[in-house]
Motif scaffolding. Structure first.
Motif, PDB file in Angstrom:
ATOM      1  N   ASP A  39       0.830  -1.198   0.000  1.00  0.00           N
ATOM      2  CA  ASP A  39       0.000   0.000   0.000  1.00  0.00           C
ATOM      3  C   ASP A  39       0.873   1.260   0.000  1.00  0.00           C
ATOM      4  O   ASP A  39       0.639   2.191  -0.774  1.00  0.00           O
ATOM      5  CB  ASP A  39      -0.910  -0.013   1.234  1.00  0.00           C
ATOM      6  CG  ASP A  39      -1.936   1.084   1.208  1.00  0.00           C
ATOM      7  OD1 ASP A  39      -2.950   0.910   0.512  1.00  0.00           O
ATOM      8  OD2 ASP A  39      -1.713   2.117   1.877  1.00  0.00           O
ATOM      9  N   ASP A  40       1.890   1.264   0.847  1.00  0.00           N
ATOM     10  CA  ASP A  40       2.790   2.413   0.914  1.00  0.00           C
ATOM     11  C   ASP A  40       3.630   2.551  -0.346  1.00  0.00           C
ATOM     12  O   ASP A  40       3.944   3.664  -0.782  1.00  0.00           O
ATOM     13  CB  ASP A  40       3.701   2.307   2.139  1.00  0.00           C
ATOM     14  CG  ASP A  40       2.917   2.392   3.441  1.00  0.00           C
ATOM     15  OD1 ASP A  40       1.799   2.935   3.431  1.00  0.00           O
ATOM     16  OD2 ASP A  40       3.426   1.899   4.462  1.00  0.00           O
ATOM     17  N   LEU A  41       3.987   1.436  -0.969  1.00  0.00           N
ATOM     18  CA  LEU A  41       4.761   1.464  -2.208  1.00  0.00           C
ATOM     19  C   LEU A  41       3.949   2.087  -3.346  1.00  0.00           C
ATOM     20  O   LEU A  41       4.464   2.909  -4.109  1.00  0.00           O
ATOM     21  CB  LEU A  41       5.198   0.045  -2.579  1.00  0.00           C
ATOM     22  CG  LEU A  41       6.344  -0.114  -3.544  1.00  0.00           C
ATOM     23  CD1 LEU A  41       7.604   0.540  -2.996  1.00  0.00           C
ATOM     24  CD2 LEU A  41       6.594  -1.585  -3.797  1.00  0.00           C
ATOM     25  N   VAL A  42       2.682   1.742  -3.435  1.00  0.00           N
ATOM     26  CA  VAL A  42       1.816   2.326  -4.464  1.00  0.00           C
ATOM     27  C   VAL A  42       1.651   3.826  -4.229  1.00  0.00           C
ATOM     28  O   VAL A  42       1.746   4.629  -5.159  1.00  0.00           O
ATOM     29  CB  VAL A  42       0.440   1.610  -4.487  1.00  0.00           C
ATOM     30  CG1 VAL A  42      -0.549   2.350  -5.361  1.00  0.00           C
ATOM     31  CG2 VAL A  42       0.617   0.177  -4.967  1.00  0.00           C
ATOM     32  N   TYR A  43       1.454   4.211  -2.980  1.00  0.00           N
ATOM     33  CA  TYR A  43       1.325   5.621  -2.635  1.00  0.00           C
ATOM     34  C   TYR A  43       2.613   6.380  -2.999  1.00  0.00           C
ATOM     35  O   TYR A  43       2.575   7.442  -3.616  1.00  0.00           O
ATOM     36  CB  TYR A  43       1.035   5.763  -1.138  1.00  0.00           C
ATOM     37  CG  TYR A  43       0.865   7.190  -0.683  1.00  0.00           C
ATOM     38  CD1 TYR A  43      -0.394   7.771  -0.626  1.00  0.00           C
ATOM     39  CD2 TYR A  43       1.965   7.960  -0.313  1.00  0.00           C
ATOM     40  CE1 TYR A  43      -0.558   9.079  -0.208  1.00  0.00           C
ATOM     41  CE2 TYR A  43       1.811   9.271   0.095  1.00  0.00           C
ATOM     42  CZ  TYR A  43       0.553   9.822   0.144  1.00  0.00           C
ATOM     43  OH  TYR A  43       0.403  11.120   0.556  1.00  0.00           O
ATOM     44  N   ALA A  44       3.758   5.828  -2.605  1.00  0.00           N
ATOM     45  CA  ALA A  44       5.045   6.483  -2.870  1.00  0.00           C
ATOM     46  C   ALA A  44       5.341   6.534  -4.367  1.00  0.00           C
ATOM     47  O   ALA A  44       5.897   7.523  -4.858  1.00  0.00           O
ATOM     48  CB  ALA A  44       6.167   5.752  -2.140  1.00  0.00           C
ATOM     49  N   PHE A  45       4.969   5.499  -5.095  1.00  0.00           N
ATOM     50  CA  PHE A  45       5.182   5.498  -6.541  1.00  0.00           C
ATOM     51  C   PHE A  45       4.436   6.660  -7.185  1.00  0.00           C
ATOM     52  O   PHE A  45       4.986   7.395  -8.008  1.00  0.00           O
ATOM     53  CB  PHE A  45       4.726   4.170  -7.154  1.00  0.00           C
ATOM     54  CG  PHE A  45       4.871   4.134  -8.651  1.00  0.00           C
ATOM     55  CD1 PHE A  45       6.102   3.894  -9.228  1.00  0.00           C
ATOM     56  CD2 PHE A  45       3.782   4.361  -9.472  1.00  0.00           C
ATOM     57  CE1 PHE A  45       6.249   3.867 -10.612  1.00  0.00           C
ATOM     58  CE2 PHE A  45       3.911   4.350 -10.852  1.00  0.00           C
ATOM     59  CZ  PHE A  45       5.148   4.093 -11.415  1.00  0.00           C
ATOM     60  N   ALA A  46       3.183   6.840  -6.786  1.00  0.00           N
ATOM     61  CA  ALA A  46       2.397   7.946  -7.344  1.00  0.00           C
ATOM     62  C   ALA A  46       2.988   9.288  -6.921  1.00  0.00           C
ATOM     63  O   ALA A  46       3.106  10.206  -7.739  1.00  0.00           O
ATOM     64  CB  ALA A  46       0.948   7.832  -6.891  1.00  0.00           C
ATOM     65  N   ASP A  47       3.372   9.402  -5.669  1.00  0.00           N
ATOM     66  CA  ASP A  47       3.908  10.663  -5.151  1.00  0.00           C
ATOM     67  C   ASP A  47       5.186  11.070  -5.879  1.00  0.00           C
ATOM     68  O   ASP A  47       5.303  12.180  -6.392  1.00  0.00           O
ATOM     69  CB  ASP A  47       4.175  10.514  -3.653  1.00  0.00           C
ATOM     70  CG  ASP A  47       4.388  11.829  -2.948  1.00  0.00           C
ATOM     71  OD1 ASP A  47       4.415  12.888  -3.608  1.00  0.00           O
ATOM     72  OD2 ASP A  47       4.522  11.818  -1.713  1.00  0.00           O
ATOM     73  N   SER A  49       6.571   9.683  -8.704  1.00  0.00           N
ATOM     74  CA  SER A  49       6.486   9.634 -10.162  1.00  0.00           C
ATOM     75  C   SER A  49       5.735  10.819 -10.756  1.00  0.00           C
ATOM     76  O   SER A  49       6.180  11.399 -11.743  1.00  0.00           O
ATOM     77  CB  SER A  49       5.811   8.335 -10.609  1.00  0.00           C
ATOM     78  OG  SER A  49       6.542   7.227 -10.154  1.00  0.00           O
ATOM     79  N   LEU A  50       4.601  11.160 -10.177  1.00  0.00           N
ATOM     80  CA  LEU A  50       3.818  12.261 -10.741  1.00  0.00           C
ATOM     81  C   LEU A  50       4.526  13.600 -10.590  1.00  0.00           C
ATOM     82  O   LEU A  50       4.508  14.421 -11.498  1.00  0.00           O
ATOM     83  CB  LEU A  50       2.434  12.316 -10.104  1.00  0.00           C
ATOM     84  CG  LEU A  50       1.511  11.154 -10.475  1.00  0.00           C
ATOM     85  CD1 LEU A  50       0.201  11.259  -9.719  1.00  0.00           C
ATOM     86  CD2 LEU A  50       1.269  11.114 -11.971  1.00  0.00           C
ATOM     87  N   THR A  51       5.139  13.828  -9.449  1.00  0.00           N
ATOM     88  CA  THR A  51       5.812  15.112  -9.254  1.00  0.00           C
ATOM     89  C   THR A  51       7.186  15.148  -9.916  1.00  0.00           C
ATOM     90  O   THR A  51       7.687  16.225 -10.224  1.00  0.00           O
ATOM     91  CB  THR A  51       5.934  15.442  -7.756  1.00  0.00           C
ATOM     92  OG1 THR A  51       6.602  14.372  -7.099  1.00  0.00           O
ATOM     93  CG2 THR A  51       4.563  15.657  -7.153  1.00  0.00           C
TER      94      THR A  51
END
Length: 180
Positions: A39-47, A49-51
């Motif tokens: 769950d934290d990996l998916v959150y961090a990936f989005a955080d 990667s998007l920025t």
């Protein structure tokens, strides 16, 4: 006790995470260590990667393909930043320079800071690592350089974000309180 300004400590102190069941239905569930890390990996990936997308796009479209070069260093840095951010968000690793566990909250001020901070960190890691590989023929050192820069950048990010948020919030509050 609430979170300090600009920080999100609940995921680091709890095994509870939000889950989505489709059709707009969400709930909070208790997850084991592996589920929390995913769950934290998916959150961090989005955080991250998007920025970091502007720099990642620039590297992908302008750097040449080499065995070890700018693209390899960027990939290593990107991966290191995502895994490091997930470890900090989940509370497995304490951020550098602060005793407050957890990751940085998502606010408009901090999104602007993320774009700048992650962009600079990815650019330094990618182009610095690429220079080591291409100019000095040190491919393994370029990967180590990219991973080290990324790990230090993501480890220090919560502390820098706290300071940025404190200063930027004071400016925003002063601007709102100005006489009209």
């Amino acid at each position: 006790m609430g979170d300090p300004p600009g920080r999100e400590t609940r995921p680091a102190r709890s095994a509870r995470r939000s889950s989505w069941y489709g059709l707009g239905k969400t709930t909070t569930v208790e997850k084991d260590g592996v589920g929390r890390f995913i769950d934290d990996l998916v959150y961090a990936f989005a955080d991250v990667s998007l920025t970091g997308l502007p720099v990642l796009w620039h590297v992908a479209t302008t750097a040449t393909n080499r065995y070890a070069g700018v693209k390899t260093a960027a990939l290593v840095a990107w991966t290191t930043m995502v895994v490091g951010a997930a470890a900090i968000r989940g509370g497995w690793v304490t951020p550098l320079g602060t005793s407050v566990p957890g990751w940085v909250s998502v606010t408009p001020l901090l999104v602007v800071f993320r774009v700048f901070y992650f962009g600079v960190a990815l650019a330094v890691a990618a182009y610095g690592g690429g220079a080591l590989a291409v100019e000095f023929a040190l491919p393994l050192e370029s990967v180590a350089f990219a991973a080290t820069v990324a790990a230090l950048a993501v480890g220090a990010f919560p502390r820098f974000a706290e300071e940025y948020y404190r200063v930027a919030s004071a400016y925003v509050d002063a601007w709102k309180a100005r006489p009209r």
